[in-house]
Motif scaffolding. Structure first.
Motif, PDB file in Angstrom:
ATOM      1  N   GLY A 174      35.429  34.174  37.028  1.00 46.86           N
ATOM      2  CA  GLY A 174      34.695  33.948  35.784  1.00 46.86           C
ATOM      3  C   GLY A 174      34.822  32.525  35.293  1.00 46.86           C
ATOM      4  O   GLY A 174      33.849  31.917  34.834  1.00 46.86           O
ATOM      5  N   LEU A 175      36.025  31.962  35.398  1.00 48.38           N
ATOM      6  CA  LEU A 175      36.222  30.566  35.008  1.00 48.38           C
ATOM      7  C   LEU A 175      35.398  29.630  35.891  1.00 48.38           C
ATOM      8  O   LEU A 175      34.800  28.660  35.412  1.00 48.38           O
ATOM      9  N   ARG A 176      35.383  29.927  37.177  1.00 56.01           N
ATOM     10  CA  ARG A 176      34.668  29.059  38.120  1.00 56.01           C
ATOM     11  C   ARG A 176      33.158  29.104  37.889  1.00 56.01           C
ATOM     12  O   ARG A 176      32.502  28.059  37.800  1.00 56.01           O
ATOM     13  N   THR A 177      32.601  30.302  37.783  1.00 56.73           N
ATOM     14  CA  THR A 177      31.145  30.433  37.701  1.00 56.73           C
ATOM     15  C   THR A 177      30.600  30.074  36.314  1.00 56.73           C
ATOM     16  O   THR A 177      29.511  29.522  36.206  1.00 56.73           O
ATOM     17  N   ARG A 178      31.350  30.382  35.270  1.00 58.29           N
ATOM     18  CA  ARG A 178      30.850  30.139  33.910  1.00 58.29           C
ATOM     19  C   ARG A 178      31.200  28.751  33.380  1.00 58.29           C
ATOM     20  O   ARG A 178      30.455  28.186  32.579  1.00 58.29           O
ATOM     21  N   HIS A 179      32.346  28.248  33.812  1.00 57.64           N
ATOM     22  CA  HIS A 179      32.834  27.003  33.215  1.00 57.64           C
ATOM     23  C   HIS A 179      33.135  25.913  34.233  1.00 57.64           C
ATOM     24  O   HIS A 179      33.500  24.800  33.844  1.00 57.64           O
ATOM     25  N   GLY A 180      33.008  26.230  35.509  1.00 59.73           N
ATOM     26  CA  GLY A 180      33.218  25.223  36.544  1.00 59.73           C
ATOM     27  C   GLY A 180      34.618  24.659  36.577  1.00 59.73           C
ATOM     28  O   GLY A 180      34.810  23.472  36.871  1.00 59.73           O
ATOM     29  N   THR A 181      35.609  25.483  36.295  1.00 58.25           N
ATOM     30  CA  THR A 181      36.985  24.989  36.273  1.00 58.25           C
ATOM     31  C   THR A 181      37.919  25.924  37.031  1.00 58.25           C
ATOM     32  O   THR A 181      37.620  27.106  37.203  1.00 58.25           O
ATOM     33  N   THR A 182      39.023  25.386  37.485  1.00 57.65           N
ATOM     34  CA  THR A 182      40.041  26.134  38.215  1.00 57.65           C
ATOM     35  C   THR A 182      41.358  26.032  37.452  1.00 57.65           C
ATOM     36  O   THR A 182      41.767  24.935  37.072  1.00 57.65           O
ATOM     37  N   PRO A 183      42.021  27.162  37.216  1.00 58.17           N
ATOM     38  CA  PRO A 183      43.267  27.102  36.439  1.00 58.17           C
ATOM     39  C   PRO A 183      44.453  26.628  37.262  1.00 58.17           C
ATOM     40  O   PRO A 183      44.482  26.767  38.478  1.00 58.17           O
ATOM     41  N   ARG A 184      45.429  26.082  36.580  1.00 60.48           N
ATOM     42  CA  ARG A 184      46.739  25.830  37.163  1.00 60.48           C
ATOM     43  C   ARG A 184      47.586  27.077  36.934  1.00 60.48           C
ATOM     44  O   ARG A 184      47.276  27.897  36.070  1.00 60.48           O
ATOM     45  N   VAL A 185      48.646  27.224  37.702  1.00 59.81           N
ATOM     46  CA  VAL A 185      49.536  28.379  37.571  1.00 59.81           C
ATOM     47  C   VAL A 185      50.895  27.914  37.061  1.00 59.81           C
ATOM     48  O   VAL A 185      51.472  26.964  37.607  1.00 59.81           O
TER      49      VAL A 185
END
Length: 326
Positions: free
Chosen positions: A272-283
């Motif tokens: 959802g983050l990738r497709t909607r906001h174009g971002t990848t989270p850190r862990v």
């Protein structure tokens, strides 16, 4: 030779962890003790003193320059938490006064050395927050199992139990959750009252242990379980978008908590983050390292030293470095 160090402490409801770190970012010692939540743990003061003693015993000849405590159930300057931390600190004859914040800000600092950004925590409970300068500037949910924690392990477990009961008594659709959750709770299969008694016999936090059973059923293709997982992910994404600045992803986004480390919920939120906001989270790594990173910053160390503590994940999970999520 005396080593100048900082101390980071991350305290939750069930455990408290401590890290002793040099000014250059080298971890000298760790400590672990019982829970330090100001409202739910049995002996927060004892946990703080124990965890400090354990870490300091292995640290060698040191001088403490700064310390940060992230305390579950507290906030920046919380009088009860400050008093409890300070009493433990003074009992060991340590210099100065530790900075006390909450464990949400620590979770962000355990995933990013940036001054500001967004963190989504999902484990037993769930909360989203925008963090700035070591403190929560805005938060969404984290209200506990009765009033919130939407998308958390306990929320998923409760949704699964409701679906199982509805399936057994005829209100709902067939689902393997009826059998799987009955087995997990050691109740009689197909007996609603047995399942209800078994569920009520457990503290709410322990019900979160059923979330992997719901996730496994979803992975195996059970329609009801898949809908629960999708709903959980959607609620977590909504909370994250609620607190984040526009656009989401302009600042680092950090994931923390077991539910976001792996599995279908983590996969759905990442997608959802990738497709909607174009971002990848850190862990996030160990929260004690996040607290130590903030202590380094407060003692005047550059951001790069804080970042060095996070390198076990570091470049592989940093979207700015072009990598993916571990």
């Amino acid at each position: 030779m005396t080593e100048h160090v900082v101390i980071g402490v991350d305290s939750g409801g069930t455990s408290t962890r401590c890290a002793v770190v040099t000014r250059g970012g080298q971890v000298l010692a760790h400590g672990r003790a019982g829970g330090g939540n100001q409202y739910s743990s049995a002996d927060p003061a004892g946990a703080f003193e124990s965890v400090l003693r354990a870490a300091l015993a292995d640290a060698g000849d040191i001088t403490v320059d700064a310390a940060v405590f992230g305390v579950s159930g507290a906030s920046v300057g919380d009088a009860t938490a400050v008093r409890t931390v300070t009493d433990a600190w003074k009992a060991l004859g340590l210099p100065g006064t530790p900075y006390v914040t909450d464990d949400i800000a620590i979770a962000f600092a355990a995933g990013s050395a940036a001054e500001a950004g967004t963190v989504l925590v999902a484990g037993t409970g769930a909360v989203a927050a925008y963090v700035r300068d070591g403190a929560v500037a805005r938060r969404c949910d984290g209200y506990g199992w009765l009033l919130g924690d939407e998308g958390s392990a306990v929320w998923i477990a409760l949704a699964g139990l409701r679906a199982a009961l509805a399936s057994i008594d005829g209100r709902g659709r067939p689902t393997v959750l009826a059998e799987r959750l009955a087995a997990a709770l050691e109740s009689t299969p197909g007996d609603t009252q047995s399942l209800v008694r078994a569920a009520y016999a457990r503290p709410p936090a322990e019900l979160g242990e059923l979330a992997p059973d719901v996730a496994a059923a979803a992975t195996d293709g059970d329609t009801v379980a898949r809908e629960i997982v999708a709903d959980a992910a959607e609620r977590l994404l909504t909370n994250l978008a609620t607190v984040a600045p526009d656009p989401l992803g302009a600042d680092p986004v950090v994931f923390a908590g077991a539910l976001l480390s792996a599995g279908p919920v983590a996969d759905a939120v990442r997608e959802g983050l990738r497709t909607r906001h174009g971002t990848t989270p850190r862990v996030a790594v160990d929260g004690a390292l996040g607290a130590a990173g903030l202590a380094l910053r407060r003692s005047g160390a550059p951001e790069s030293v804080h970042a060095r503590l996070l390198e076990p994940l570091g470049k592989a999970s940093d979207p700015r470095a072009g990598g993916g999520l571990r």
